[in-house]
Design an enzyme around this catalytic site. Structure first.
Site, short mmCIF file in Angstrom:
data_model
loop_
_atom_site.label_atom_id
_atom_site.label_comp_id
_atom_site.label_asym_id
_atom_site.label_seq_id
_atom_site.Cartn_x
_atom_site.Cartn_y
_atom_site.Cartn_z
N ASP A 202 8.28 5.81 -4.00
CA ASP A 202 8.06 6.18 -2.60
C ASP A 202 9.42 6.62 -2.06
OD1 ASP A 202 7.94 6.21 0.13
OD2 ASP A 202 6.91 4.28 0.34
N GLN A 205 12.05 7.29 2.63
CA GLN A 205 13.32 7.00 3.31
C GLN A 205 14.53 7.45 2.49
OE1 GLN A 205 13.46 6.06 6.37
NE2 GLN A 205 11.38 5.33 6.71
N1 C6P Z 1 7.83 4.55 7.80
C1 C6P Z 1 9.02 3.71 9.74
O1 C6P Z 1 9.25 3.66 10.94
P1 C6P Z 1 3.93 8.46 6.47
O2 C6P Z 1 3.42 7.68 7.64
O3 C6P Z 1 2.84 8.70 5.45
O4 C6P Z 1 4.67 9.68 6.83
O5 C6P Z 1 5.04 7.52 5.76
C2 C6P Z 1 4.70 6.22 5.37
C3 C6P Z 1 5.90 5.53 4.79
C4 C6P Z 1 5.92 5.27 3.45
N2 C6P Z 1 6.97 4.68 2.87
C5 C6P Z 1 8.07 4.33 3.56
C6 C6P Z 1 9.22 3.71 2.85
C7 C6P Z 1 8.11 4.57 4.95
O6 C6P Z 1 9.20 4.22 5.63
C8 C6P Z 1 6.99 5.17 5.58
C9 C6P Z 1 6.98 5.39 7.06
C10 C6P Z 1 8.01 4.71 9.22
O7 C6P Z 1 9.60 2.97 8.94
C11 C6P Z 1 6.74 4.66 10.01
S1 C6P Z 1 5.87 3.15 9.78
#
Ligand code: C6P
Length: 409
Positions: A202, A205
């Site tokens: 994943d 970040q």
């Molecule tokens: N974290 C945060 O404020 P999406 O929503 O599909 O674009 O990303 C999801 C997601 C998946 N993995 C990690 C490590 C993330 O940080 C995130 C999204 C945001 O930390 C929104 S909760």
């Protein structure tokens, strides 16, 4: 403490950074939730909608061919950005969340049997937990969790020990959205590969902060979201190794992913189209291409050095505040600082900071199991991008001192 030099000024590229919130200049420190968009991305999306808009892969008319070229050009740009071997290894999705769901449904589920194990870590975002949990429930597989240490590093020995006979899949975050920790992805993947296991990373970040090379990493799947990479929202990326994608059944059915359709039987196109049913977010994908072009025009080494200086400076300044405790102090981390204050709940901190025009996030950050291991219901989180400044760190510090004053600490 030495104040780092503000040696890059890219703020003027981001129009939103010129605005005020509650009568104060906006201090945007919620970049891990979503990043702001440079003018070049806004212009590219706007120009596409104003002058080039058409559906892709369908028309023989000029506009449709232009739109198709721009969309496929964005795919090629993403492939270059991740150093993927082929553009066909890049699938456009709605976001990291959908990318992971695509892998759990189309790759993992057909391979999982009762008693198999899926190895995750204790610092996953819900997007990298729930899809696996759903796959486990349907297949009878079990989730195993690698713990992390007090400073927020993966317990690498535990990870190695958990790679057992029954492990069928490994998935973990490249960078933690709460702790900021950069996981030793290459080492972890090598350990999994020694046992012949497929690995999903994943990268939501990681991509805004680190260069990512999927070939060097040797991962099977890599996911990220455009909106965290200075691009439009509603667009995500799934990188998948070509041989694996070729063997995977469709995730969703519909137009544009088929070769032939009859009511008796249908056949499907090769990847990436097989996994892009229906009209995609064309302007968003093209906007992501523009965001990557923008990033590639920067000296990313300088940007990275500056972000690390901001992180060091902010960490030192926050440590001055009585009752403040930082969660996640791994030596290898990106510019994300989660913290708690003795005097105030994270939501109160965020509310008071908002009155000073400072945007941070408070809560469980979609990582409730991580919060459970930390033993806190929530943290406040300041997350930085290269357009943040030393002055903004000072404003954050002053506002937190004010929080302590208001709550009588
Ligand atoms: N974290 C945060 O404020 P999406 O929503 O599909 O674009 O990303 C999801 C997601 C998946 N993995 C990690 C490590 C993330 O940080 C995130 C999204 C945001 O930390 C929104 S909760």
């Amino acid at each position: 403490m030495q104040t780092p030099q503000q040696n890059i000024d890219l703020r003027s590229d981001f129009p939103i950074l010129q605005r005020e919130v509650k009568g104060k200049p906006l201090v945007y420190l919620d970049n891990a939730a979503t990043t702001q968009k440079p003018q070049v991305v806004i212009d590219r999306v706007s120009d596409f909608l104003a002058n080039e808009n058409a559906n892709i892969h369908r028309g023989v008319h000029h506009l449709s061919m232009e739109a198709t070229d721009a969309y496929d050009g964005a795919r090629a740009r993403v492939a270059g950005f991740l150093n993927a071997a082929h553009p066909e290894e890049i699938i456009f999705t709605r976001g990291t969340t959908e990318s992971i769901n695509l892998v759990t449904n189309s790759f993992a589920l057909p391979r999982l049997e009762s008693g198999d194990e899926i190895l995750l870590t204790g610092m996953e975002h819900h997007a990298n937990i729930i899809p696996w949990q759903l796959a486990a429930q349907q297949s009878g597989a079990q989730i195993k969790v690698t713990p992390f240490t007090e400073i927020g590093e993966i317990d690498i020995d535990a990870f190695e020990n958990l790679l057992g006979e029954r492990t069928k899949m490994v998935a973990f975050t490249h960078v933690s959205n709460v702790l900021g920790t950069i996981n030793p992805a290459q080492q972890m993947i090598a350990m999994a590969k020694e046992k012949g296991l497929p690995v999903l990373l994943d990268g939501a970040q990681a991509v805004p902060h680190l260069p990512v090379d999927v070939c060097a990493l040797n991962c099977d799947f890599y996911t990220f979201s455009s909106h965290k990479l200075f691009g439009p929202d509603g667009v995500g990326i799934l990188y998948g190794r070509k041989d694996l994608l070729n063997d995977m059944p469709p995730y969703q059915g519909g137009g544009d992913m088929i070769e032939r359709v009859s009511f008796e039987n249908s056949t499907f196109r090769s990847p990436p189209e097989r996994f892009e049913a229906g009209t995609p977010n064309i302007s968003g994908a093209i906007g992501l291409g523009a965001a990557i072009e923008y990033l590639e025009s920067l000296d990313r080494e300088t940007v990275h050095t500056f972000e690390q200086e901001l992180l060091t400076y902010a960490t030192e300044r926050l440590k001055e505040i009585p009752g403040l405790s930082i969660t996640g102090t791994a030596p290898e981390k990106v510019a994300v600082i989660s913290f708690t204050l003795k005097s105030a709940h994270p939501h109160d901190i965020a509310t008071i900071l908002d009155t000073a025009g400072i945007a941070i996030r408070a809560g469980h950050h979609c990582a409730q199991p991580l919060m459970q291991q930390l033993g806190v219901p929530a943290t406040a989180r300041a997350s930085f991008a290269f357009y943040n400044t030393i002055d903004e760190v000072d404003k954050l510090t002053e506002a937190l001192i004010e929080v302590n004053r208001i709550f009588g600490s």
